[in-house]
Design an enzyme around this catalytic site. Structure first.
Site, short mmCIF file in Angstrom:
data_model
loop_
_atom_site.label_atom_id
_atom_site.label_comp_id
_atom_site.label_asym_id
_atom_site.label_seq_id
_atom_site.Cartn_x
_atom_site.Cartn_y
_atom_site.Cartn_z
N ALA A 23 0.84 -1.20 0.00
CA ALA A 23 0.00 0.00 0.00
C ALA A 23 0.87 1.25 0.00
O ALA A 23 0.63 2.20 -0.76
CB ALA A 23 -0.92 -0.01 1.22
N ASP A 177 -2.27 -8.52 -11.89
CA ASP A 177 -0.90 -8.84 -12.27
C ASP A 177 -0.34 -7.55 -12.85
O ASP A 177 -0.71 -7.16 -13.97
CB ASP A 177 -0.86 -9.97 -13.31
CG ASP A 177 0.57 -10.37 -13.64
OD1 ASP A 177 1.45 -9.48 -13.61
OD2 ASP A 177 0.82 -11.54 -13.91
N HIS A 178 0.52 -6.88 -12.08
CA HIS A 178 0.89 -5.53 -12.50
C HIS A 178 1.66 -5.51 -13.82
O HIS A 178 1.74 -4.46 -14.47
CB HIS A 178 1.65 -4.78 -11.38
CG HIS A 178 2.99 -5.33 -11.08
ND1 HIS A 178 3.20 -6.38 -10.24
CD2 HIS A 178 4.21 -4.96 -11.52
CE1 HIS A 178 4.49 -6.63 -10.16
NE2 HIS A 178 5.12 -5.79 -10.93
N HIS A 240 3.52 -13.80 -13.91
CA HIS A 240 3.98 -12.71 -14.78
C HIS A 240 4.49 -13.19 -16.14
O HIS A 240 4.09 -12.69 -17.19
CB HIS A 240 5.09 -11.90 -14.10
CG HIS A 240 4.72 -11.37 -12.76
ND1 HIS A 240 3.53 -10.73 -12.51
CD2 HIS A 240 5.38 -11.38 -11.57
CE1 HIS A 240 3.47 -10.37 -11.24
NE2 HIS A 240 4.58 -10.76 -10.66
P1 NAP Z 1 2.64 -6.32 4.79
O1 NAP Z 1 3.62 -5.22 4.64
O2 NAP Z 1 2.92 -7.42 5.73
O3 NAP Z 1 1.24 -5.66 5.14
C1 NAP Z 1 0.12 -6.42 5.50
C2 NAP Z 1 -1.00 -5.46 5.81
O4 NAP Z 1 -2.17 -6.20 6.14
C3 NAP Z 1 -0.74 -4.54 7.00
O5 NAP Z 1 -1.33 -3.29 6.72
C4 NAP Z 1 -1.46 -5.24 8.16
O6 NAP Z 1 -1.73 -4.29 9.14
C5 NAP Z 1 -2.69 -5.75 7.41
N1 NAP Z 1 -3.35 -6.90 8.03
C6 NAP Z 1 -2.80 -8.09 8.37
N2 NAP Z 1 -3.74 -8.91 8.90
C7 NAP Z 1 -4.90 -8.22 8.88
C8 NAP Z 1 -6.23 -8.51 9.30
N3 NAP Z 1 -6.55 -9.67 9.86
N4 NAP Z 1 -7.17 -7.57 9.13
C9 NAP Z 1 -6.88 -6.36 8.59
N5 NAP Z 1 -5.64 -6.04 8.16
C10 NAP Z 1 -4.66 -6.95 8.32
O7 NAP Z 1 2.36 -7.04 3.38
P2 NAP Z 1 2.54 -6.42 1.91
O8 NAP Z 1 3.94 -6.61 1.47
O9 NAP Z 1 1.97 -5.05 1.87
O10 NAP Z 1 1.68 -7.43 1.03
C11 NAP Z 1 0.27 -7.40 1.02
C12 NAP Z 1 -0.23 -8.40 -0.03
O11 NAP Z 1 0.25 -8.00 -1.32
C13 NAP Z 1 0.27 -9.83 0.18
O12 NAP Z 1 -0.71 -10.72 -0.28
C14 NAP Z 1 1.47 -9.92 -0.74
O13 NAP Z 1 1.71 -11.25 -1.16
C15 NAP Z 1 1.00 -9.06 -1.89
N6 NAP Z 1 2.10 -8.48 -2.69
C16 NAP Z 1 2.99 -7.65 -2.10
C17 NAP Z 1 4.00 -7.09 -2.86
C18 NAP Z 1 5.00 -6.13 -2.29
O14 NAP Z 1 5.81 -5.61 -3.05
N7 NAP Z 1 4.97 -5.84 -1.00
C19 NAP Z 1 4.09 -7.39 -4.23
C20 NAP Z 1 3.15 -8.23 -4.80
C21 NAP Z 1 2.15 -8.77 -4.02
P3 NAP Z 1 -2.04 -4.71 10.66
O15 NAP Z 1 -0.94 -5.62 11.10
O16 NAP Z 1 -2.10 -3.42 11.40
O17 NAP Z 1 -3.35 -5.41 10.63
#
Ligand code: NAP
Length: 484
Positions: A23, A177-178, A240
């Site tokens: 995000a 899929d970006h 991808h």
């Molecule tokens: P992250 O940094 O671990 O963030 C996870 C987010 O989810 C946090 O805001 C967390 O906040 C929230 N969360 C966790 N459990 C929750 C719950 N039960 N209810 C509500 N909110 C909850 O993970 P991320 O890297 O942003 O990745 C998020 C998703 O995108 C994953 O599926 C990942 O595979 C995918 N993705 C990520 C990337 C990347 O570059 N980061 C790329 C491609 C795909 P709280 O702990 O405060 O709840």
């Protein structure tokens, strides 16, 4: 040139995981840039949702900080950041629990397009879908955006599809899929289907082979736990690279319309052959040039997970019989470089004799770090002294030809999020596509697991294992890209 940007309706976009890495780095900066381009109509809201207890002020401050870090020059405009933050809200809600749903419901506007972005771990997707339905937050045209990984194998992908289907119709589910949101990927379709020039030659009779490389110089540190369970095949090839292959190989759809495009992509995936073990090279990076090894990065001295894969596959249909597709992706390679090369065949006869050398047309589609399309054509080297041939690039990148319009191309997330708001699923994966991709991937993975294959070591910041180059050389070919 008349600009025809399709306007968007007023929307409420709820980002579950609104405090997370994705995000902060991608989704919110993309929304901010669309705001700056005037694509956030009055009354639209972006609502961050996560479990952490934050006030709205704290959330806005943390998003403003993320924008300054990840949204480039536009975020230097204090008024723009503050204007965007006026559209921002935050709700503490546990997707798996009972708290917070009422607060979220109270924020949503009747009559706005409503979308929920699942930017949470994949283990939360089903509960989140259920929670949205159970707490009455969905309407007939509500959309959900689901991030990768979409399943770990065919079985888990099917289970997830079934779970989401209990609460949402397929027309409401946007599997992102970006890579498909990249300007050049869409331009590839414009080049293929908007010109008379290429499509008649786009087949095995005229194309020698196709290469797709997605190389990264970063390692897996920080994502080690996820990557160790995934590996390059699941993390990159199944989604991808597969999607890129589909766009290159598919038949012309009757219209540039969601199901017409996705039907054609699905046919390509279903036509892929099973890959023989000697057409697969798996690698794992070792420590070099100050970088730790893969095994150190994932803290598993016996890891057999691949951080690199190269493979040769075949699309078994009339158009492509005899034209191999070579796919290659990996971490800790010499550079960040994503590109597709369409290598045309030799002319059937060289009227210029052997000394003119071997010259081939080559269409190169560069996706990262810069985007652009180049066609290599053969011409006469200028000057007297005989007929010497030379290959020159015809540069089809947009920057020069289109001026500022070509330079300011929207980022993939900007385009895809706006497509969600517009309700256009063309660039999102359908359930059957994802399952077909896993159905192709699973036996390949099971094969190397059954054989107990250990990935070949390669130095960090190299071109990958030597065997990948050997696989190509055995076929009398060479990889393009990565410094070549
Ligand atoms: P992250 O940094 O671990 O963030 C996870 C987010 O989810 C946090 O805001 C967390 O906040 C929230 N969360 C966790 N459990 C929750 C719950 N039960 N209810 C509500 N909110 C909850 O993970 P991320 O890297 O942003 O990745 C998020 C998703 O995108 C994953 O599926 C990942 O595979 C995918 N993705 C990520 C990337 C990347 O570059 N980061 C790329 C491609 C795909 P709280 O702990 O405060 O709840």
């Amino acid at each position: 040139m008349v600009s025809r940007i399709i306007p968007v309706e007023t929307f409420d976009l709820v980002v579950f995981g609104g405090t997370g890495d994705l995000a902060r780095r991608k989704i919110l900066p993309a929304l901010f840039k669309r705001y700056c381009s005037g694509q956030m109509p009055e009354g639209s809201q972006v609502i961050g949702a996560a479990r952490s207890e934050l006030t709205e002020e704290q959330y806005r401050a943390s998003v403003a900080e993320a924008l300054r870090e990840f949204a480039g020059d536009a975020a230097q405009d204090v008024a723009a950041v503050s204007g965007f933050c006026d559209h921002l809200h935050y709700v503490a809600v546990d997707a798996r629990g009972e708290s917070g749903w009422g607060d979220l419901a109270a924020l949503l506007n009747e009559g706005s397009v409503r979308a929920f972005y699942f930017s949470v771990g994949p283990g939360v997707y089903s509960d989140l879908a259920k929670g949205l339905k159970r707490h009455g937050l969905t309407e007939a045209n509500t959309r959900i955006v689901v991030e990768k990984p979409f399943g770990h194998d065919l079985e888990t992908a099917q289970k997830l599809n079934q779970e989401l289907a209990q609460y949402f119709d397929e027309s409401q589910i946007y599997r992102i899929d970006h890579y498909l949101g990249k300007e050049t990927v869409q331009n590839l379709m414009a080049v293929r289907f908007g010109n008379m020039l290429f499509e008649p030659l786009w087949n095995a009779q005229y194309i020698d082979h196709i290469q797709i490389t997605v190389a990264e110089s970063v390692g897996v540190a920080g994502r080690g736990e996820y990557y160790e369970r995934s590996g390059a095949m699941r993390d990159m090839v199944q989604n991808h690279l597969m999607q890129l292959l589909c766009l290159i190989a598919m038949e012309p759809p009757s219209q540039f319309e969601p199901d017409a495009v996705r039907d054609e992509k699905l046919k390509v995936i279903r036509a892929l052959d099973t890959v023989a073990p000697h057409h697969i090279v798996r690698g794992q990076y070792t420590a070099a040039d100050g970088a730790d090894s893969y095994r150190e990065d994932v803290d598993n001295p016996r890891s057999k997970t691949e951080s690199f894969i190269a493979l040769k596959c075949q699309v078994n249909n009339w158009r492509w019989a005899g034209t191999p597709f070579y796919l290659r992706t990996g971490k800790r390679l010499s550079e960040r470089d994503s590109e597709i090369t369409v290598m045309f065949k030799d002319t059937p006869h060289s009227i210029f004799g052997d000394e003119a050398g071997r010259h081939r047309n080559e269409l190169n589609i560069q996706l990262q770090p810069n985007e652009g399309i180049t066609l290599k054509v053969t011409i006469k080297e200028p000057g007297p002294g005989g007929m010497r041939l030379v290959d020159v690039p015809l540069d089809m990148s947009f920057a020069e030809a289109l001026g500022p319009k070509g330079q300011g191309a929207a980022d993939a997330y900007e385009r895809l999020i706006m497509d969600v708001i517009r309700g256009n699923q063309t660039l999102f994966m359908r359930d059957d596509e994802v399952e077909a991709a896993w159905a192709w991937t699973d036996p390949i993975i099971r094969g190397w697991e059954a054989r107990g294959d250990v990935p070949k070591p390669y130095d960090a910041f190299s071109f990958g294992p030597d065997d990948a180059a050997l696989m190509m050389r055995r076929d009398g070919r060479n990889w393009r890209g990565l410094g070549k």
